[in-house]
Design an enzyme around this catalytic site. Structure first.
Site: not given
Length: 1290
Positions: A555, A920, A924
């Site tokens: 990410d 995080d 996700d």
């Protein structure tokens, strides 16, 4: 007819989620075998296509059907946009118990002394097949479930009956009347009249009832998705009747997430009945009967300790999980019923359809849909982000469309999820905040989390399946030994009892009893080392998988870049033109105007305990205006402002404004899928409303009037995104107060239209200092890195270049795909981006579109594809042939929704990549669970959505995890090879001695088994990981040429040396067959021992049935050779570099090896009577002992050279593969080779259409939606949870 009957006894059941089909996506039904599609299945197919919703189960009709779900096309309600629970579809077979069969099975169990019952315990399908006869599901009293995944696991379930006659209020419904008011409810179709009974089964904590109309099992404990918004408001809005509550409580079960604390005796029985432990018990019983007391007791002690630790660990997990969820079942709630009005009761009595009255603060005991008022909830328990989320009531619209479909863009904004905390409630009318119970018990979001722990997703790692095959091979070797021993002893005329006993002894030699413990030690040590680096693991079996990772997805925000955003500037728009940038770093306040008011009001911030809480971006944006949120105690009702409104007013540092305060009256919350949020506000004292929107610039601009969007919008946006800035846009629309009496009556579609573009807000997001070094390390290790982000594409490209994820000088090809429009087919455009160096003082990267007219500079392999989530979706739907070609070089995927992230990880896995995912945020979650190794950087408790969690919030954890994974994998391979060789070494030596009816002594076995093998297995894996990542991965398969050759050649070396020693000792002049020529030996023996001692040694035996079967020159010669062999293979298989540190750094292991070697040599050469007597050895001449030592040394040198210089020589194997034309079978490797030979790839500066060339027109229903969502997910909530080990599959 008979064939039809055979096929009619089974149907399909999905015991996992109440999956919802996203509109635009169609389920795929495949009919297998002969027979027409049943009416029930046809109806289900039509229902899926029409209503876009599927209820689990397929009718058991004349046809044999199989529902093939395209996972990304289904979605389960949940704040993280993914269901954490993994459950494959299951085939259901119906059976009826037969009395005669039961009697015969009982007789067989008695005659076999319980062995048949044990086999039935291991194989439940055999139990059902033996006791029952197949029948249609509607007549079955036993059902057999079989998963449709690669494991094909069977489960036996008993059909139980629920009788409505036991209720306090008897049912007086006529045969045609509905039992419950909800016309969509399966309960009406499940009650069998006139008996008023319901057939049901319980599968993984979920109850399914038999639908007598559709003739299939369907889930209960939830409201059907087919209910419309008006159905929910009208049917359930005023509460349920008392009679209906009782019926639902009986059929749906309690609203409780009950986790039974497993009794110790039950855990103990489950452990002991493991097939390997049963075999071990048989082995130890045999050894004890033959007098092998010491070694047997040692193994028993180790086994008991192992079982006790396992039982204790399982018990603690059970207790911890029970304690975690127990409080959930004891919440006092208030509901509204039709007859009695408000009523207090315990939450476990809630049923779907109850109206829940929400006080100020509450821990939600169920999933519920909000029908009155607003709520602010903390969903950190489920998402990992403790950011307040605003929930709005379900609109009360007259429509027959299912409520989720009506609110499809983000129906979660209406749903309160079990396990989340209500922080504030805001009534929108005179009544309280109310919600209709949607799902109860294990059907809820929290129930999914708990079930994922109780039923974790099994791992399909090649190591474990190969290990099982090796054990089968060793067992087969033992069977061969059994027949060999049987033949030898029968040939010598030994009694039948002795023959069978000795044959069984040889059978048990080849399978080492320490195998289970040894294979888990590498994982244990790796987990311990990871914990020291603040990396915590709740799925230890995945550590070995980490050793095979060759692609890592990251990410962007909070992972590669800093989590916090800093305001850099604002670019207002006036008169369709961008104005000068207002810099926030200058310290001057933003001038008052629509842009300032939008920044101050367009958010979902709240004040808790005097602190502003909410999304970090919202907080930074609001702080930049220098406005403040008014204390809730101030009353603005005199201005017509509802008490539930958030009031903002200028702070001390704000710019001059004529506005006293602004009330935020209504919110349309932000979601990742929509990429925007909106609010309706009113200035205090004003008579009109204002609507403000903020979100992704492209999204906001699409809702604005075109004349208000600057003509150079894209150019201005690219100017900032190319510099790595985070950019959001704001827009405004006035709403006349006279048009509506209540702001809640405005539809989102009405508010978010015809807006005026206000400008851009520029926020800075810096790279973390650890990002570049880590990405450089992964690149040098030839591990691909990919960025998957929800941010802007140009921003992502710039971050990728600045972080060196895309090396300097490499090409970036931008892919833009468009849906078909009218007669125009879908298209995909390829644009080559080039980096352009700016002046030295400006180090920021600038990008521009290459002029298509320029000549091509030649094609190279150093290119990377970049695309948005929209383009990814179009390509997956219309250009499926292109997708794998793009993925092998795809580096940047921007504007990806949570579902698209998860689906992308799955597509990488289909190309045989071992995928790691590091993120995080809640968006996700799906990708973290889908990846082979998901690493969460969140410090929230709910980071349990990921198998690994790093308490250090940067990506340094990724190479740490890969290093430890590689070390653990190599250790597992080394231990397994050692134990295989250890079993073979003992098997060869014992088989040679069996040739003359002899075997090794008790203490001889103990020396090899306990002092060497056990200690080696417990310490071999403690070697630390090598600090530098090698540019290649360790072998991932046990069944591979190098490993098989290693075992085979070492077997040959050991066999040659032992056979040589066995035969050559017979040629020595001092040799005699001790047990046959005892007196001859007594006369010719060495004078080192007295007659008495030798005679005592001759007669002591080892408790075996064959007299004097221990003491011999053969055993005296073979034992040190076998012992040296065990020591040398332990050293040879403990390879260090490049995946582990050198073996000498493992001090305990090195000390044990040296000690074992020293003790063995000491025993050989000591000439101490007590030692020789205890070890049951015969003194031999010194030259023979030296010969034995030299032979072992030569064997070690040859074996070490072959292992290190040949079998572990990677360059040699690569050369052999090249010469023989052997290539990797991985899909991504095949595509790389294919594309390397394609002169037209990669395409640049051209547009392709879906009807051209080989592509053809292709439609993939799974992507016919704006937001594909995650598929099978498994998550754990607490503690040390171990995934299914392959031992349980024996």
């Amino acid at each position: 007819m008979e064939e039809d009957h055979k096929r009619s006894h089974w149907a399909l059941l999905n015991p996992g989620e109440d999956n919802e089909l996203i509109p635009g996506g169609d389920a795929v039904f495949q009919v297998v075998g002969a027979g027409p599609l049943s009416a029930g299945m046809a109806k289900a197919a039509a229902g899926v296509a029409g209503a876009r919703a599927r209820e689990p189960g397929v009718r058991a009709g004349a046809g044999q059907g199989r529902l093939l779900e395209k996972p990304s096309g289904f979605r389960r309600p949940g704040p993280s946009r993914c269901s954490p629970f993994w459950a494959p579809s299951q085939e259901v077979f119906g059976y009826q118990t037969q009395t005669l069969r039961r009697a015969l099975c009982l007789l067989g169990s008695v005659l076999s002394c319980g062995l048949l019952m044990l086999i039935f315990y291991w194989r439940p399908q055999w139990n059902v097949w033996a006791h029952c006869a197949p029948c249609p599901l509607k007549e079955a009293d036993i059902v057999l479930l079989r998963t449709t995944d690669e494991f094909q696991k069977y489960t036996r379930k008993k059909v139980i009956y629920l009788y409505l006659s036991v209720l306090k209020n008897p049912i007086h419904s006529k045969s045609g009347d509905a039992v419950v008011a909800d016309r969509h409810s399966v309960i009406n179709r499940a009650v069998l009249k006139p008996e008023f009974k319901v057939r049901c089964i319980q599968v993984q904590k979920i109850r399914y009832v038999w639908d007598n109309v559709e003739e299939r099992f369907q889930k209960v404990g939830l409201l059907e998705d087919s209910n419309s918004c008006s159905d929910i408001h009208h049917t359930f809005g005023s509460g349920l009747q008392k009679e209906e509550q009782e019926i639902r409580r009986l059929i749906c079960g309690p609203n409780a997430i009950e986790v039974e604390i497993q009794p110790i005796w039950k855990l103990l029985v489950k452990q002991v009945l493991n097939p390997f432990y049963v075999f071990q018990a048989f082995t130890l019983t045999l050894w004890l009967s033959q007098g092998y007391i010491e070694y047997s007791v040692a193994i028993i002690i180790l086994t008991v300790i192992s079982i006790i630790l396992s039982v204790y660990d399982l018990r603690q997990q059970s207790v911890n999980l029970h304690n975690l969820v127990e409080g959930h079942n004891k919440i006092q709630v208030t509901i509204h019923t039709r007859e009695e009005g408000l009523q207090e009761l315990e939450s476990r009595l809630l049923v779907p359809g109850d109206v829940l009255v929400l006080p100020g603060k509450l821990s939600l005991p169920c999933d519920a849909v909000l029908i009155d008022g607003n709520c602010i909830v903390n969903e950190g328990m489920l998402t990992g982000e403790s950011i307040p989320v605003t929930k709005t009531p379900l609109p009360q619209v007259e429509s027959s469309m299912p409520w989720k479909t009506h609110s499809l863009e983000d129906y979660r904004r209406h749903v309160l999820f079990c396990g989340t905390e209500v922080i504030q409630t805001k009534p929108t009318g005179p009544g309280p905040v109310r919600a209709v119970v949607l799902q109860t018990g294990f059907n809820t979001a929290k129930g999914d989390l708990v079930r994922s722990i109780l039923y974790p997703r099994p791992l399909n790692f090649k190591l474990y399946s190969d290990a099982f095959k090796f054990i089968i091979f060793l067992a087969f070797l033992g069977v061969v030994g059994f027949f060999y021993a049987f033949g030898v002893y029968m040939y010598h005329g030994t009694s039948a009892r002795d023959t069978v006993t000795m044959s069984l002894l040889l059978l048990t030699v080849s399978v080492p009893p320490v195998l289970p413990a040894a294979l888990t030690t590498g994982i244990f040590y790796a987990q311990k080392r990871l914990k020291k680096k603040n990396i915590f693991c709740i799925s230890p079996q995945r550590i070995n998988m980490c050793g095979q990772i060759n692609l890592v997805c990251f990410d962007k925000t909070g992972t590669l870049t800093e989590d916090g955003l800093d305001l850099w500037g604002a670019v207002p728009v006036t008169g369709n033109r961008f104005q000068a940038v207002h810099s926030f770093t200058s310290g001057s306040a933003l001038p008052w105007g629509p842009l300032c008011e939008a920044m101050a009001s367009c958010h979902s911030l709240i004040v808790l305990d005097g602190t502003i809480q909410g999304d970090p971006l919202d907080v930074k944006m609001f702080e930049g205006t220098n406005w403040v949120i008014e204390d809730s105690s101030v009353d603005y009702s005199g201005f017509g402002i509802p008490a539930s409104s958030v009031i903002i007013k200028p702070g001390p540092g704000a710019s001059q404004t004529p506005v006293k305060a602004v009330a935020i009256l209504h919110q349309f919350p932000f979601s990742s899928g929509l990429q925007r949020m909106s609010v309706i506000t009113r200035q205090i004292g004003s008579d009109h409303f204002d609507a403000y929107m903020k979100g992704a610039p492209e999204m906001v601009a699409s809702f604005c009037r075109p004349e208000t969007v600057p003509s150079d919008f894209k150019k201005e946006l690219k100017l900032y995104t190319m510099q790595g800035f985070r950019v959001i846009a704001l827009a405004h629309k006035p709403l006349m107060a006279g048009e509506r009496s209540e702001v809640g009556t405005y539809a989102r579609e009405e508010v978010e239209s015809e807006l005026t573009f206000l400008g851009l807000l520029i926020m800075e997001n810096r790279l973390k200092k650890e990002t570049k070094p880590v990405l450089r390390e992964l690149s040098s290790a030839r591990i691909r890195t990919v960025m998957i982000t929800g941010d802007n594409l140009q921003t992502a490209i710039t971050v990728a270049k600045n972080s060196e994820m895309i090396p300097q000088g490499n090409k970036v090809i931008l892919i833009e795909a468009n849906e078909p429009e009218g007669v125009a087919p879908a298209s995909v455009t390829w644009q080559l981006l080039e980096g352009k160096e700016e002046e030295p003082r400006n180090k920021e990267t600038r990008l521009h579109i290459r002029d298509p007219g320029l000549p091509d500079e030649g094609r190279g392999d150093d290119y990377h594809f970049a695309m948005s989530g929209k383009s990814y979706q179009v390509i997956a739907q219309h250009f499926s042939d292109l997708l794998p070609k793009i993925l092998v070089n795809g580096a940047i995927f921007a504007r990806m929704s949570p579902g698209q992230k998860s689906n992308l990880v799955e597509e990488f896995q289909k190309l045989n990549y071992y995928v790691g995912m590091c993120g995080d945020g809640a968006n996700d979650c799906g990708a973290l669970k889908m990846a082979h190794a998901g690493i969460s950087l969140s410090e929230q408790e709910a980071s349990v959505a990921s198998p690994f969690t790093s308490k250090t919030a940067n990506i340094e954890c990724v190479p740490h995890l890969i290093r430890e994974g590689r070390a653990a994998l190599v250790s597992s391979f080394g231990v397994f090879k050692y134990l295989t060789m250890y079993g073979i070494i003992q098997f060869i030596g014992t088989s040679l001695l069996y040739w003359q009816l002899q075997l090794f002594g008790n203490y001889q076995y103990m020396m090899q088994d306990v002092a060497i093998t056990l200690m080696v297995c417990l310490t071999m894996s403690s070697t630390h990981a090598y600090p530098k990542l090698a540019p290649y991965r360790p072998a991932g398969q046990l069944i591979s040429p190098p490993l098989l050759l290693s075992v085979f050649l070492n077997t040959c070396f050991s066999g040659i040396v032992q056979i040589w020693a066995f035969l050559f000792v017979k040629q020595q002049p001092w040799y005699c067959e001790v047990h046959r020529y005892r007196q001859c030996f007594m006369v010719n023996r060495s004078d080192s021992f007295s007659n008495a001692s030798v005679d005592g040694n001759l007669t002591m035996g080892n408790g075996t049935l064959i007299p004097y079967s221990i003491l011999s020159f053969e055993s005296t010669t073979l034992w040190p050779i076998a012992t040296f062999n065990c020591i040398m293979v332990a050293f040879i298989f403990s390879k260090g570099k490049p995946f582990r540190k050198p073996v000498y750094t493992n001090y305990l292991f090195s000390f044990l090896l040296i000690s074992a070697l020293g003790v063995t040599i000491f025993i050989m050469f000591a000439d101490i009577q007590v030692i020789y007597s205890g070890m049951e050895l015969i003194p031999t001449i010194m030259t023979w002992r030296i010969s034995v030592l030299v032979a072992s040394l030569v064997q070690f040198c040859v074996a070490y050279f072959v292992e290190d210089a040949i079998l572990q020589n990677r360059e040699l194997w690569l050369l052999i593969k090249k010469e023989r034309g052997v290539h990797s079978k991985s899909q991504y490797r095949k595509w790389q080779r294919k594309l390397a030979q394609d002169p037209s790839w990669p395409p640049t500066n051209r547009t392709d259409y879906s009807g051209e060339g080989k592509n053809g027109f292709y439609s993939n229903p799974a992507y016919e939606n704006s937001e594909p969502t995650p598929i099978q997910k498994a998550t754990e909530v607490i503690g040390h949870v171990t995934e299914q080990h392959f031992w349980t599959r024996l």
